[in-house]
Design a protein around this motif. Structure first.
Motif, PDB file in Angstrom:
ATOM      1  N   GLY A   1       0.759  -1.230   0.000  1.00  0.00           N
ATOM      2  CA  GLY A   1       0.000   0.000   0.000  1.00  0.00           C
ATOM      3  C   GLY A   1       0.792   1.283   0.000  1.00  0.00           C
ATOM      4  N   VAL A   2       0.593   2.061  -1.040  1.00  0.00           N
ATOM      5  CA  VAL A   2       1.197   3.381  -1.085  1.00  0.00           C
ATOM      6  C   VAL A   2       0.603   4.244   0.027  1.00  0.00           C
ATOM      7  CG1 VAL A   2      -0.349   4.531  -2.736  1.00  0.00           C
ATOM      8  CG2 VAL A   2       2.069   5.111  -2.714  1.00  0.00           C
ATOM      9  N   GLU A   3      -0.632   3.947   0.434  1.00  0.00           N
ATOM     10  CA  GLU A   3      -1.257   4.697   1.541  1.00  0.00           C
ATOM     11  C   GLU A   3      -0.495   4.470   2.846  1.00  0.00           C
ATOM     12  OE1 GLU A   3      -3.552   7.093   1.395  1.00  0.00           O
ATOM     13  OE2 GLU A   3      -3.504   6.813  -0.780  1.00  0.00           O
ATOM     14  N   GLU A   4       0.025   3.267   3.026  1.00  0.00           N
ATOM     15  CA  GLU A   4       0.847   2.981   4.206  1.00  0.00           C
ATOM     16  C   GLU A   4       2.099   3.849   4.192  1.00  0.00           C
ATOM     17  OE1 GLU A   4       3.287  -0.699   6.322  1.00  0.00           O
ATOM     18  OE2 GLU A   4       2.743  -0.844   4.204  1.00  0.00           O
TER      19      GLU A   4
ATOM     20  N   ALA B   1       3.041   6.883   6.861  1.00  0.00           N
ATOM     21  CA  ALA B   1       4.322   6.831   7.568  1.00  0.00           C
ATOM     22  C   ALA B   1       5.149   8.082   7.296  1.00  0.00           C
ATOM     23  CB  ALA B   1       5.084   5.573   7.152  1.00  0.00           C
ATOM     24  N   ALA B   2       5.171   8.532   6.050  1.00  0.00           N
ATOM     25  CA  ALA B   2       5.937   9.731   5.696  1.00  0.00           C
ATOM     26  C   ALA B   2       5.346  10.976   6.353  1.00  0.00           C
ATOM     27  CB  ALA B   2       5.993   9.899   4.179  1.00  0.00           C
ATOM     28  N   LYS B   3       4.011  11.060   6.402  1.00  0.00           N
ATOM     29  CA  LYS B   3       3.365  12.204   7.063  1.00  0.00           C
ATOM     30  C   LYS B   3       3.681  12.227   8.557  1.00  0.00           C
ATOM     31  CE  LYS B   3      -0.558  13.311   4.080  1.00  0.00           C
ATOM     32  NZ  LYS B   3      -2.026  13.395   4.015  1.00  0.00           N
ATOM     33  N   ALA B   4       3.690  11.054   9.186  1.00  0.00           N
ATOM     34  CA  ALA B   4       4.034  10.989  10.603  1.00  0.00           C
ATOM     35  C   ALA B   4       5.470  11.454  10.830  1.00  0.00           C
ATOM     36  CB  ALA B   4       3.828   9.569  11.131  1.00  0.00           C
TER      37      ALA B   4
ATOM     38  N   ALA C   1       9.357   7.883   3.459  1.00  0.00           N
ATOM     39  CA  ALA C   1       9.157   6.485   3.849  1.00  0.00           C
ATOM     40  C   ALA C   1       9.714   5.619   2.731  1.00  0.00           C
ATOM     41  CB  ALA C   1       7.678   6.187   4.075  1.00  0.00           C
ATOM     42  N   ILE C   2      10.496   4.629   3.110  1.00  0.00           N
ATOM     43  CA  ILE C   2      11.052   3.701   2.127  1.00  0.00           C
ATOM     44  C   ILE C   2      10.672   2.283   2.520  1.00  0.00           C
ATOM     45  CG2 ILE C   2      12.938   5.158   1.324  1.00  0.00           C
ATOM     46  CD1 ILE C   2      14.795   3.807   3.242  1.00  0.00           C
ATOM     47  N   ARG C   3      10.292   1.514   1.521  1.00  0.00           N
ATOM     48  CA  ARG C   3       9.969   0.104   1.731  1.00  0.00           C
ATOM     49  C   ARG C   3      11.151  -0.710   1.225  1.00  0.00           C
ATOM     50  NH1 ARG C   3       5.096  -1.339   2.497  1.00  0.00           N
ATOM     51  NH2 ARG C   3       4.163   0.171   1.078  1.00  0.00           N
ATOM     52  N   THR C   4      11.537  -1.694   2.027  1.00  0.00           N
ATOM     53  CA  THR C   4      12.676  -2.531   1.650  1.00  0.00           C
ATOM     54  C   THR C   4      12.204  -3.836   1.028  1.00  0.00           C
ATOM     55  OG1 THR C   4      12.778  -3.623   3.804  1.00  0.00           O
ATOM     56  CG2 THR C   4      14.046  -1.568   3.546  1.00  0.00           C
ATOM     57  N   GLY C   5      13.146  -4.591   0.527  1.00  0.00           N
ATOM     58  CA  GLY C   5      12.839  -5.872  -0.095  1.00  0.00           C
ATOM     59  C   GLY C   5      12.147  -6.840   0.845  1.00  0.00           C
ATOM     60  N   SER C   6      12.367  -6.688   2.153  1.00  0.00           N
ATOM     61  CA  SER C   6      11.717  -7.569   3.126  1.00  0.00           C
ATOM     62  C   SER C   6      10.304  -7.098   3.461  1.00  0.00           C
ATOM     63  CB  SER C   6      12.545  -7.628   4.417  1.00  0.00           C
ATOM     64  OG  SER C   6      12.453  -6.390   5.116  1.00  0.00           O
ATOM     65  N   GLY C   7       9.916  -5.922   2.949  1.00  0.00           N
ATOM     66  CA  GLY C   7       8.593  -5.376   3.220  1.00  0.00           C
ATOM     67  C   GLY C   7       8.561  -4.389   4.375  1.00  0.00           C
TER      68      GLY C   7
END
Length: 138
Positions: A8-11, A15-18, A35-41
């Motif tokens: 989810g891009v909403e997630e 997270a970035a807004k927080a 906010a960055i998502r890693t390969g592990s999620g």
């Protein structure tokens, strides 16, 4: 390319807004969250922070990358930055290079404002013909 809807891009936006809410930007008054998502999620966040000695500040993306590296992660699969104002705000050149260290050119980079994602780029669009770790392989 990683499907932005998975996880989810909403997630990432939330997270970035927080993180943005915790920005320390008394000089520019331009708070940014990332906010960055890693390969592990896993999702890592960062906020920009400034310093009275102006060049000593850190961008939100660099802050998030630092948290990611400290946790032992090394692969970025999705990025979102959020900034206020009416203009599209993308990662600065230095942050594009920092992202390239851990992300491939096809990684999506979402540029968001208070209302949500304004535009999505690939890292390759933001930093074409980038210098990356593979240039140092012998």
């Amino acid at each position: 390319m990683h499907d932005a809807s998975q996880g989810g891009v909403e997630e990432l936006l939330a997270a970035a807004k927080a993180a943005q809410a915790n920005s320390y930007s008394p000089y520019s008054r331009f708070p940014v969250g990332a906010a960055i998502r890693t390969g592990s999620g896993r999702v890592f966040t960062g906020a920009n922070y400034e310093n009275a000695a102006y060049p000593q500040g850190v961008c939100a993306e660099g802050s998030a990358i630092g948290a990611m590296v400290t946790a032992g992660e090394r692969v970025i699969v999705e990025v979102l930055t959020v900034a206020d104002g009416e203009h599209l705000t993308t990662c600065c050149g230095g942050c594009r290079q920092k992202l390239r260290e851990f992300a491939t050119p096809d990684v999506p980079v979402h540029a968001a404002g208070p209302e949500g994602v304004r535009r999505t780029f690939t890292l390759g669009e933001l930093l074409p013909e980038a210098f990356g770790p593979e240039q140092l392989d012998r």
